[in-house]
Design an enzyme around this catalytic site. Structure first.
Site, short mmCIF file in Angstrom:
data_model
loop_
_atom_site.label_atom_id
_atom_site.label_comp_id
_atom_site.label_asym_id
_atom_site.label_seq_id
_atom_site.Cartn_x
_atom_site.Cartn_y
_atom_site.Cartn_z
N ALA A 575 0.85 -1.20 0.00
CA ALA A 575 0.00 0.00 0.00
C ALA A 575 0.88 1.25 0.00
O ALA A 575 0.61 2.22 -0.71
CB ALA A 575 -0.92 -0.01 1.22
N TYR A 576 1.93 1.19 0.80
CA TYR A 576 2.84 2.34 0.90
C TYR A 576 3.58 2.57 -0.41
O TYR A 576 3.54 3.66 -0.99
CB TYR A 576 3.82 2.09 2.05
N SER A 577 4.25 1.53 -0.89
CA SER A 577 5.08 1.67 -2.09
C SER A 577 4.25 2.05 -3.31
O SER A 577 4.65 2.89 -4.12
CB SER A 577 5.84 0.39 -2.37
N LYS A 580 3.10 5.67 -2.95
CA LYS A 580 4.25 6.57 -3.09
C LYS A 580 4.76 6.56 -4.54
O LYS A 580 5.29 7.55 -5.03
CB LYS A 580 5.37 6.20 -2.12
#
Ligand code: ZN
Length: 686
Positions: A575-577, A580
């Protein structure tokens, strides 16, 4: 006017300490002096450096502020050196200053006031000089001599306007010699001089004189619509705030063509009435109420002519037109009245009056713009009172130019320290209350920027702003609540931000969240929230920032705090990568789309910042430790060891990179990635 004298506080004071006390109670009343105006002195018998007895004049040093003055701000001069000058016919400013410097008894003392000789020639022990509003309301009229005589009687004399310096000192002394029983002297279009054998007597005379002038002016104004009917009504608060946010970047762009300016907005109700009045157009264009204001305020404010201030297009056009006309007027005035051998100063106004909306004041920083604001908040009531009495008058235009370009006055400006790297720049940081955001904010403040800290946690952002303002004593940090994922909140926050300093030069997209789970186990809500903050939030805030920058037309810089994960993703950071990565791609598009407007867009890619980080919660630390099969207390060392430089990355390291990319040193860089990860081979940008 109320006397602030306290027998209790003054009783044990003598010499310079006593004049410090009295100067401070004078400075505490903004209707007497403002921001470095006025001066004070005491004559005592002391010793010179040889130990010989001599008469000493202690006078306020040039540029110090009476409100906060201390004994170190006073300069001792050998009085018997100065007195023979009273018989001289002429003396240039330079000659006078050089002579005075040779009479200074302490080489470390500040440069003595330009009005030193005036204080030396008058024999009284204590002398105070103020630019009292009420006194100037009387002097700044057509028949001031008659009026002063009528109000104060024969025991007060008026000295015609002469620029401060040798000739004024002589003129005052001559008047005094002819009438040694005078109680006070008023300087036409300038201010008041009182004296006494005790500090209390001299101070109380100031209060008495000003009180008399205040009573007279109030009586003259009673029942009169002095400035005629209101032509433009103040906009209701909400509309006014929206109008301020819309027009500020237009105005800032116009006024920052030479150098960027910080804008402050003021809309006190009396001021709004004054600006919207029928006669404002005429009375605002006369000149300053005392020449001392000139170096801050310029000769006149710019009054924008716009009947419909709630029409943003019409207002923007009126503001642009007004600025062009003002610059032309400044240039013509300079060419016509300039003294020999001076170069033209910035031709833009420092005060901009917009009917219905209020006043903008400008300066190189918040302090400078506040000085201008405070001076005009005292100027408009003087104009109104003088108009009620008769008609507002200032010193003649030739004298205005002579004073504005007077080397002695501009010398004060040369005493200021050199400007810092980000002086005059306005920065907005999202997620500013977190570890990286706070480190970036701190670094910008240290380099002179105005910084707007936005965060979803307003309390934390306010706390940070308070700390930064205390450390820097510049009021250059302000906090605003902003949820980057909410379009309306972003709109509201950027509007509020624009009203604080007047625009935006540098945008730091830093807000972000990290939710960890394998794709298989990732909840939809965590996935959506990650996209909402890290991708959509970045999109919404960047869009708002770019709009302000483009309205200003001054270029700008965007720095995005990305992550090493974009180039070298790790498991469980889906979710983060992914969010981002969306941010990163959008950033590259922004670099492409905005280069033509001089807006540079770059990224920093940090890795694993633990110190105070909201991203590295206990749960994430534990989860990552488990993933790497190490004890949780070794997690920081583990991350430090996996980079080439074997070093821990801190918020201040990211701040260094962000400031570089925001600065003119990176003027030729856009669309770039600067890793701040200690060197990770897999994350080398390519
Ligand atoms: Zn003065």
């Amino acid at each position: 006017m109320k006397s602030l004298w306290s027998n209790k506080e003054a009783k044990d004071l003598s010499g310079v300490d006593l004049v410090v006390y009295t100067s401070r109670i004078i400075g505490a009343n903004t209707n007497l002096v403002l921001w470095g105006g006025g001066n004070s002195s005491i004559k005592i018998v002391g010793q010179d450096h040889k130990g010989d007895e001599c008469r000493i004049l202690w006078i306020k040093g040039s540029g110090s502020d009476m409100r906060t003055i201390a004994s170190k701000n006073f300069t001792p001069l050998r009085l018997d050196d100065l007195l023979p000058l009273a018989t001289r016919e002429k003396m240039s400013d330079e000659e006078m200053v050089a002579y005075q410097m040779k009479s200074v008894l302490d080489p470390k003392a500040p440069k003595p006031s330009i009005e030193t000789l005036l204080h030396a020639f008058l024999p009284a022990t204590h002398i105070y000089h103020t630019h009292a509003d009420a006194i100037c309301a009387l002097t700044d009229t057509r028949n001031s001599r008659k009026l002063i005589h009528k109000v104060f009687g024969p025991s007060v004399a008026l000295v015609d306007y002469v620029r401060p310096g040798f000739l004024l000192s002589k003129a005052v002394f001559e008047v005094y010699q002819n009438h040694p029983d005078l109680k006070a002297i008023i300087l036409d279009k300038h201010g008041l001089i009182t004296w006494g054998e005790t500090a209390k007597a001299a101070y109380e005379m100031t209060i008495q004189m000003v009180s008399t002038a205040e009573r007279f002016a109030t009586a003259q104004m009673k029942g009169k619509a002095v400035l005629g009917p209101l032509q433009v009504k103040p906009l209701p608060l909400k509309k006014r705030q929206a109008a301020v946010a819309a027009i500020a970047p237009v105005l800032r762009g116009e006024l920052s063509r030479n150098k960027r300016m910080v804008l402050l907005h003021e809309d006190a109700s009396d001021l709004l009435k004054f600006i919207g009045s029928e006669k404002a157009k005429k009375v605002t264009q006369v000149g300053p109420f005392t020449p001392d204001h000139l170096m801050h305020t310029k000769p006149w404010p710019l009054l924008i002519e716009c009947k419909n201030p709630d029409d943003p297009v019409a207002l923007a056009e009126a503001v642009r037109k007004g600025c062009v006309q003002y610059r032309k007027r400044s240039t013509d005035y300079f060419n016509q009245y300039k003294p020999e051998g001076v170069t033209m100063l910035d031709p833009n106004p420092r005060i901009i009056l917009i009917p219905g909306i209020g006043m903008f004041t400008t300066g190189k920083d918040v302090r400078a713009a506040s000085i201008v604001r405070d001076l005009y908040l005292h100027t408009f009531p003087v104009i109104e009172a003088a108009t009620a009495i008769d008609a507002y008058r200032s010193i003649p235009i030739e004298e205005i130019c002579q004073f504005e370009y007077w080397p002695m006055e501009n010398f004060k400006l040369s005493l200021l320290p050199p400007e810092k790297t980000f002086s005059r720049k306005i920065v907005l940081i999202t997620g500013a209350a977190g570890a990286i955001g706070a480190a970036i904010a701190k670094a910008f403040i240290a380099e002179g920027a105005c910084v707007i800290l936005t965060d979803i946690d307003l309390k934390k952002a306010e706390e940070l702003a308070k700390n930064l303002n205390q450390q820097s004593a510049g009021n250059h940090a302000a906090a605003i609540k902003m949820d980057v994922s909410d379009e309306r909140d972003v709109h509201r926050a950027f509007e509020a931000a624009t009203r604080i300093f007047g625009g935006l030069d540098i945008f730091i997209s830093n807000a972000g969240i990290a939710r960890t789970a394998s794709v298989e186990n990732l909840s939809l809500s965590d996935w959506e929230r990650s996209l909402a903050v890290n991708a959509t939030g970045h999109f919404l805030t960047s869009q708002a920032a770019l709009k302000i920058m483009k309205t200003q037309g001054l270029g700008g810089a965007v720095v995005v705090v990305s992550t090493k994960n974009v180039l070298s993703p790790g498991k469980d950071f889906g979710a983060y990568s992914a969010s981002k990565a969306a941010q990163s791609q959008l950033t590259k598009i922004m670099a492409i789309e905005n280069a033509a407007d001089g807006i540079r867009v770059n990224m920093v890619m940090p890795d694993a910042i633990f110190e105070g980080s909201g991203l590295w919660s206990k749960a994430i630390r534990e989860e990552r430790a488990k993933a790497h099969k190490i004890p949780v207390e070794e997690i920081e060392d583990f991350y430090a060891k996996r980079n080439l430089l074997q070093t821990k990355i801190q918020g201040s390291d990211v701040a260094e990179a962000v400031l570089f990319l925001s600065s003119d040193r990176a003027a030729k860089t856009t669309g770039a990635i600067l890793p701040v990860d200690g060197g990770i081979k897999d994350a080398f940008p390519r």
